[in-house]
Design an enzyme around this catalytic site. Structure first.
Site, mmCIF file in Angstrom:
data_model
loop_
_atom_site.group_PDB
_atom_site.id
_atom_site.type_symbol
_atom_site.label_atom_id
_atom_site.label_comp_id
_atom_site.label_asym_id
_atom_site.label_seq_id
_atom_site.Cartn_x
_atom_site.Cartn_y
_atom_site.Cartn_z
ATOM 1 N N LYS A 48 0.811 -1.215 0.000
ATOM 2 C CA LYS A 48 0.000 0.000 0.000
ATOM 3 C C LYS A 48 0.846 1.268 0.000
ATOM 4 O O LYS A 48 0.407 2.301 -0.493
ATOM 5 C CB LYS A 48 -0.934 0.015 1.215
ATOM 6 C CG LYS A 48 -2.140 -0.877 1.060
ATOM 7 C CD LYS A 48 -2.999 -0.875 2.317
ATOM 8 C CE LYS A 48 -3.867 0.336 2.416
ATOM 9 N NZ LYS A 48 -4.836 0.221 3.534
ATOM 10 N N GLY A 62 10.130 -9.233 19.715
ATOM 11 C CA GLY A 62 11.038 -10.240 19.203
ATOM 12 C C GLY A 62 10.291 -11.354 18.507
ATOM 13 O O GLY A 62 9.113 -11.227 18.164
ATOM 14 N N GLU A 127 9.408 -13.240 27.946
ATOM 15 C CA GLU A 127 8.236 -12.376 27.839
ATOM 16 C C GLU A 127 7.032 -13.067 28.443
ATOM 17 O O GLU A 127 7.070 -14.258 28.758
ATOM 18 C CB GLU A 127 7.976 -11.987 26.378
ATOM 19 C CG GLU A 127 9.033 -11.060 25.803
ATOM 20 C CD GLU A 127 8.727 -10.601 24.385
ATOM 21 O OE1 GLU A 127 7.668 -10.978 23.853
ATOM 22 O OE2 GLU A 127 9.542 -9.869 23.811
ATOM 23 N N ASP A 230 -8.086 -4.772 5.203
ATOM 24 C CA ASP A 230 -8.297 -4.979 3.771
ATOM 25 C C ASP A 230 -8.402 -6.456 3.401
ATOM 26 O O ASP A 230 -9.225 -6.838 2.569
ATOM 27 C CB ASP A 230 -7.149 -4.348 2.972
ATOM 28 C CG ASP A 230 -7.083 -2.842 3.140
ATOM 29 O OD1 ASP A 230 -8.081 -2.238 3.565
ATOM 30 O OD2 ASP A 230 -6.021 -2.264 2.850
ATOM 31 N N HIS A 251 -2.972 -4.468 23.739
ATOM 32 C CA HIS A 251 -1.697 -4.464 24.453
ATOM 33 C C HIS A 251 -1.849 -3.662 25.730
ATOM 34 O O HIS A 251 -2.356 -2.536 25.711
ATOM 35 C CB HIS A 251 -0.589 -3.870 23.583
ATOM 36 C CG HIS A 251 0.779 -4.223 24.065
ATOM 37 N ND1 HIS A 251 1.340 -3.660 25.191
ATOM 38 C CD2 HIS A 251 1.695 -5.103 23.595
ATOM 39 C CE1 HIS A 251 2.537 -4.172 25.383
ATOM 40 N NE2 HIS A 251 2.779 -5.056 24.428
ATOM 41 N N ARG A 300 -1.254 -11.387 28.093
ATOM 42 C CA ARG A 300 -1.627 -9.995 27.866
ATOM 43 C C ARG A 300 -3.092 -9.699 28.187
ATOM 44 O O ARG A 300 -3.416 -8.601 28.655
ATOM 45 C CB ARG A 300 -1.328 -9.610 26.414
ATOM 46 C CG ARG A 300 0.164 -9.486 26.156
ATOM 47 C CD ARG A 300 0.454 -9.219 24.704
ATOM 48 N NE ARG A 300 1.894 -9.006 24.507
ATOM 49 C CZ ARG A 300 2.457 -8.862 23.330
ATOM 50 N NH1 ARG A 300 1.725 -8.918 22.236
ATOM 51 N NH2 ARG A 300 3.757 -8.667 23.213
ATOM 52 N N HIS A 361 -3.948 -3.953 19.617
ATOM 53 C CA HIS A 361 -2.585 -4.304 19.225
ATOM 54 C C HIS A 361 -2.519 -5.405 18.177
ATOM 55 O O HIS A 361 -1.849 -5.260 17.162
ATOM 56 C CB HIS A 361 -1.806 -4.725 20.461
ATOM 57 C CG HIS A 361 -0.379 -5.102 20.190
ATOM 58 N ND1 HIS A 361 0.491 -4.269 19.526
ATOM 59 C CD2 HIS A 361 0.322 -6.232 20.491
ATOM 60 C CE1 HIS A 361 1.676 -4.860 19.430
ATOM 61 N NE2 HIS A 361 1.602 -6.051 19.985
ATOM 62 N N GLU A 385 -0.890 -11.764 9.957
ATOM 63 C CA GLU A 385 -1.940 -11.367 10.902
ATOM 64 C C GLU A 385 -3.336 -11.429 10.304
ATOM 65 O O GLU A 385 -4.312 -11.638 11.027
ATOM 66 C CB GLU A 385 -1.674 -9.953 11.434
ATOM 67 C CG GLU A 385 -2.600 -9.561 12.573
ATOM 68 C CD GLU A 385 -2.244 -8.246 13.227
ATOM 69 O OE1 GLU A 385 -3.031 -7.752 14.052
ATOM 70 O OE2 GLU A 385 -1.157 -7.695 12.916
ATOM 71 N N ARG A 396 -2.967 -14.311 21.583
ATOM 72 C CA ARG A 396 -1.638 -14.611 21.061
ATOM 73 C C ARG A 396 -0.589 -14.610 22.167
ATOM 74 O O ARG A 396 -0.499 -13.673 22.952
ATOM 75 C CB ARG A 396 -1.247 -13.576 20.005
ATOM 76 C CG ARG A 396 0.181 -13.701 19.511
ATOM 77 C CD ARG A 396 0.506 -12.577 18.561
ATOM 78 N NE ARG A 396 0.496 -11.274 19.216
ATOM 79 C CZ ARG A 396 1.574 -10.540 19.432
ATOM 80 N NH1 ARG A 396 2.769 -10.981 19.090
ATOM 81 N NH2 ARG A 396 1.471 -9.361 20.003
#
Length: 562
Positions: A48, A62, A127, A230, A251, A300, A361, A385, A396
């Site tokens: 785009k 990461g 994480e 899209d 997030h 999260r 997020h 995604e 996720r």
């Protein structure tokens, strides 16, 4: 509810042929194009804006994989399934964690430089949701930027190859289908000069959607401005099935700059909490240890919901991230990008308490695929995604997104090559689709975003979702339905049409799931319900009517066939 099956646009002024057209230049799109180059006659890569744009470049945390000798794919699989809260596809997760290390090795071979210690070994971080240090970083907090740089450099090296063409500033309008509903190319609008300008069409044996996320469905997001759903919109209009749309990851630690903040906001990576930063309420009290055994490193969705509850209890519109005890020098070295962006907003991460709040997020759902990226429409693939592979489930696991883009784009490319070589993807003639052609005014975007944030945001309820769906259903879709609505076939209108279609589908799925799970939290059904251990699949009927049905988790192929 009736949605258009195509977007209003002038007839193509130019047509070109390719074997495969890939839409999107993030990690998934560029990896797919590179893997196809030289293995099919011609691949066309659309983006785009410019080649190095997309969500990948913004990824700070990461890429996760069992790279340490003391770690295992089985342990990575278990952490992923736990984070997904019972609605992952175990087969897809097994593919992700098993093939992940080789996918990263291939990325390194393509020039991506990950952070290494003095001994030359990869530095692996920790994480949220992970029980082992398995996060590979580049440039501290610039992993996505380094991956994007390396892949774009590879694309540039082969750009003169007759088997690849890159078209920048190209907005996909629709996926073309033949009289049997099989994908056979795309229509697009190119802003540029020369033969690839204006409205055109690319006829292809296969179409790969790698269009990224849905961030612009909401008033605030960490996504770039081009994340306008899209791929979801085009796939839905082409007859493909969508799944898990209700699972939106907000997030927990995004820089809070007041209620008037709009667009792409500064994300403060989970890796900051991985290094030991705390979350405090506005009275200075740490609240996560009482919420989850992993405290600030809980999944999260757990952290985001805890922040929302804490804000409600204190009457504040944010909480505070405290990294001061980690030392200013360490923080500037470990997180240079975050430090710079916070500095631009007037904050010093080494000396200041940073106001944060959840923002949209990542989208766990998307175009339903099998483990080779195939959708329910023959010849149409989805990776990254915009795809729903089933690996994320309801939430996720941190740093699994870049890995998903790497692993499944490689598999999609290999599958396309096999099918073209085997004669399974012939050249087809595009045909008109049943249903109506519609358009949404670009001016409606901010209203849609406000409705989505209020009704389908971090905390939802039957009333908020139903109200949102009612409002969204009254946004004029047909450009000719109201003479006073100004809507012409152009960039803003095509994007806003995709935003509205994605918003309606997501809200309908969230209203149907009468429970709370992962990124989907409802105040009227605050608990997880075992009977909802299945996915909601959406599609359009031939006349554009939105349809919902349940599908099993054990195989995305079975769900596609459902």
């Amino acid at each position: 509810m009736i949605l258009p099956t195509s977007l209003a646009a002038p007839a193509p002024g130019w047509i070109t042929n390719a074997d495969v057209v890939v839409i999107g230049s993030g990690v998934a799109g560029m990896t797919t194009a590179l893997d196809l180059c030289g293995r099919v006659g011609k691949v066309v890569l659309l983006t785009k804006t410019v080649l190095s744009s997309g969500s990948t470049v913004w990824a700070q945390g990461g890429v996760a994989a069992a790279l340490d000798p003391g770690d295992t794919a089985a342990a990575h699989l278990e952490d992923t399934l736990v984070a997904g809260v019972g609605v992952c596809d175990p087969d897809a997760v097994d593919v992700l964690v098993t093939e992940g290390p080789q996918a990263i090795a291939d990325l390194v071979a393509r020039g991506a430089a990950f952070d290494r210690g003095d001994d030359g070994k990869l530095l692996l971080g920790l994480e949220g949701g992970h029980h082992a240090s398995r996060i590979a970083h580049a440039g501290g907090d610039a992993t996505g930027a380094e991956i994007s740089r390396a892949l774009a450099a590879q694309i540039e090296q082969v750009r003169a190859h007759p088997g690849i063409e890159v078209i920048e500033h190209a907005q996909m309008i629709d996926v073309l289908t033949d009289d049997r509903g099989r994908a056979c190319g795309v229509t697009l609008h190119v802003v540029g000069e020369g033969t690839r300008d204006g409205i055109g069409a690319i006829h292809a044996r296969a179409v790969v959607l790698a269009t990224g996320g849905i961030g612009q469905l909401f008033t605030s997001s960490t996504n770039p401005s081009q994340a306008t759903a899209d791929g979801i919109g085009a796939a839905l209009r082409a007859g493909a099935k969508l799944a898990d749309l209700e699972f939106v990851q907000f997030h927990p630690t995004v820089l809070w700059l007041g209620s008037g903040a709009r667009g792409q906001l500064t994300l403060i990576s989970e890796a900051v909490r991985g290094e030991g930063a705390y979350l405090l309420d506005v009275d200075g009290a740490r609240f996560m240890p009482a919420v989850h055994p992993l405290a600030e490193l809980a999944p999260r969705d757990v952290v985001s919901h805890a922040i929302v509850r804490t804000m409600s209890a204190t009457g504040a519109d944010h909480v505070l991230l405290d990294a001061r005890h980690l030392g200013a020098a360490f923080l500037r070295h470990r997180f240079p990008t975050i430090s710079e962006r916070l500095g631009e907003a007037g904050f010093d991460i080494g000396n200041d308490l940073i106001p944060v709040a959840p923002a949209q997020h990542f989208h766990s759902g998307g175009v339903l695929t099998d483990t080779n990226g195939r959708t329910s429409v023959d010849g149409l693939y989805a990776v990254g995604e915009c795809a729903c592979t089933g690996v994320h489930g309801a939430n996720r696991l941190a740093s699994n997104s870049l890995l998903e883009g790497l692993v499944f784009s490689r598999r999609a490319a290999a599958d396309i090559v096999r099918r073209i070589d085997g004669g399974e993807l012939p050249r087809l003639r595009p045909a008109p689709r049943e249903g109506s052609s519609g358009l949404v005014a670009g001016a409606a975007r901010s209203r849609i975003q406000r409705v989505m944030t209020a009704g389908s945001g971090v905390v939802r309820s039957r009333d908020s979702l139903a109200a949102a769906l009612r409002t969204l259903s009254h946004v004029p879709i047909d450009a000719h339905a109201r003479e006073d609505v100004v809507a012409h076939p152009q960039f803003a209108e095509w994007e806003t049409s995709n935003i509205l279609g994605g918003a309606i589908a997501l809200t309908a799925a969230a209203l149907a799931r009468a429970e709370s799970r992962g990124g989907h939290f409802r105040t009227d059904f605050p608990q997880r319900d075992p009977q909802w251990g299945r996915r909601i699949v959406l599609s359009l009927a031939a006349d554009g009517a939105l349809q919902l049905h349940d599908a099993p988790l054990t195989s995305t192929l079975a769900a596609c066939a459902g």
